[in-house]
Design a protein around this motif. Structure first.
Motif, PDB file in Angstrom:
ATOM      1  N   UNK A 288       0.792  -1.186   0.143  1.00 19.28           N
ATOM      2  CA  UNK A 288       0.085   0.050  -0.110  1.00 19.28           C
ATOM      3  C   UNK A 288       0.818   1.254   0.078  1.00 19.28           C
ATOM      4  N   UNK A 289       1.854   1.197   0.748  1.00 21.32           N
ATOM      5  CA  UNK A 289       2.891   2.307   0.828  1.00 21.32           C
ATOM      6  C   UNK A 289       3.332   2.675  -0.429  1.00 21.32           C
ATOM      7  N   UNK A 290       4.259   1.581  -0.960  1.00 20.39           N
ATOM      8  CA  UNK A 290       4.917   1.846  -2.060  1.00 20.39           C
ATOM      9  C   UNK A 290       3.953   1.836  -3.242  1.00 20.39           C
ATOM     10  N   UNK A 291       2.906   1.288  -3.456  1.00 14.27           N
ATOM     11  CA  UNK A 291       1.989   1.285  -4.801  1.00 14.27           C
ATOM     12  C   UNK A 291       1.422   2.753  -4.711  1.00 14.27           C
ATOM     13  N   UNK A 292       1.030   3.317  -3.308  1.00 11.55           N
ATOM     14  CA  UNK A 292       0.224   4.690  -3.664  1.00 11.55           C
ATOM     15  C   UNK A 292       1.288   5.709  -3.910  1.00 11.55           C
ATOM     16  N   UNK A 293       2.532   5.767  -3.373  1.00 13.78           N
ATOM     17  CA  UNK A 293       3.456   6.513  -3.791  1.00 13.78           C
ATOM     18  C   UNK A 293       4.013   6.560  -5.372  1.00 13.78           C
ATOM     19  N   UNK A 294       4.188   5.180  -5.631  1.00  4.91           N
ATOM     20  CA  UNK A 294       4.271   5.015  -7.109  1.00  4.91           C
ATOM     21  C   UNK A 294       3.450   5.386  -8.094  1.00  4.91           C
ATOM     22  N   UNK A 295       1.943   5.244  -7.668  1.00  2.00           N
ATOM     23  CA  UNK A 295       1.039   5.772  -8.395  1.00  2.00           C
ATOM     24  C   UNK A 295       1.053   7.087  -8.464  1.00  2.00           C
ATOM     25  N   UNK A 296       1.301   7.762  -7.342  1.00  2.00           N
ATOM     26  CA  UNK A 296       1.179   9.422  -7.546  1.00  2.00           C
ATOM     27  C   UNK A 296       2.342   9.880  -8.278  1.00  2.00           C
ATOM     28  N   UNK A 297       3.474   9.178  -8.256  1.00  2.00           N
ATOM     29  CA  UNK A 297       4.769   9.881  -8.972  1.00  2.00           C
ATOM     30  C   UNK A 297       4.384   9.396 -10.427  1.00  2.00           C
ATOM     31  N   UNK A 298       3.946   8.234 -10.739  1.00  2.00           N
ATOM     32  CA  UNK A 298       3.908   7.709 -12.262  1.00  2.00           C
ATOM     33  C   UNK A 298       2.880   8.334 -12.889  1.00  2.00           C
TER      34      UNK A 298
END
Length: 148
Positions: free
Chosen positions: A127-137
């Motif tokens: 959840x942490x890495x996926x959400x951050x990755x989604x926002x950045x990507x």
């Protein structure tokens, strides 16, 4: 068929929300979900006990920031290509669960983690890495489109 209808009937979500959650292109979302599955299998096999996979096993103590980086990068690339928060979470979950599940299944640490602990930690990282990755990507893709 209108843009707001899927083959199974009308979607209760607006097209914009559906695009943000599931991705702009359903076929690309399916491909990216398959990549998440491959990431899970590869990470899981690499972290099985050496007695099961021999030389394929990576000794425990993998540089954990590398695991989080892989999860983040997979989610960011997926979001850049197709949006889809849920797809980004799956992409981050592949390596995360692939790492933490063997810890609980095969008691690879002392004190040994339970399967529930492995799932909980894996979900937290996903959840942490996926959400951050989604926002950045997704943000990078929108910036790219504005500049290009």
């Amino acid at each position: 068929m209108s843009e707001e209808q899927s083959p199974s009937g009308p979607s209760p979500l607006s097209p914009r929300v559906e695009s943000l959650l599931l991705g702009r292109d359903p076929a690309e979302s399916i491909r990216l979900s398959a990549v998440a599955g491959v990431l899970f299998v590869v990470t899981f096999v690499l972290h099985l006990p050496p007695r099961l996979v021999g030389g394929l096993s990576v000794p425990f103590g993998l540089f954990l920031p590398l695991l989080v980086g892989i999860a983040f990068l997979a989610a960011a690339v997926g979001a850049f290509r197709n949006d889809g928060l849920f797809v980004s979470l799956a992409l981050a979950g592949g390596p995360s669960f692939g790492f933490y599940l063997p810890l609980g299944l095969f008691e690879l640490t002392y004190p040994s983690a339970t399967l529930l602990t492995g799932l909980a930690i894996g979900a937290g990282v996903a959840v942490g890495a996926g959400t951050a990755g989604f926002v950045v990507g997704a943000g990078a893709r929108r910036l790219w489109e504005r500049l290009g």
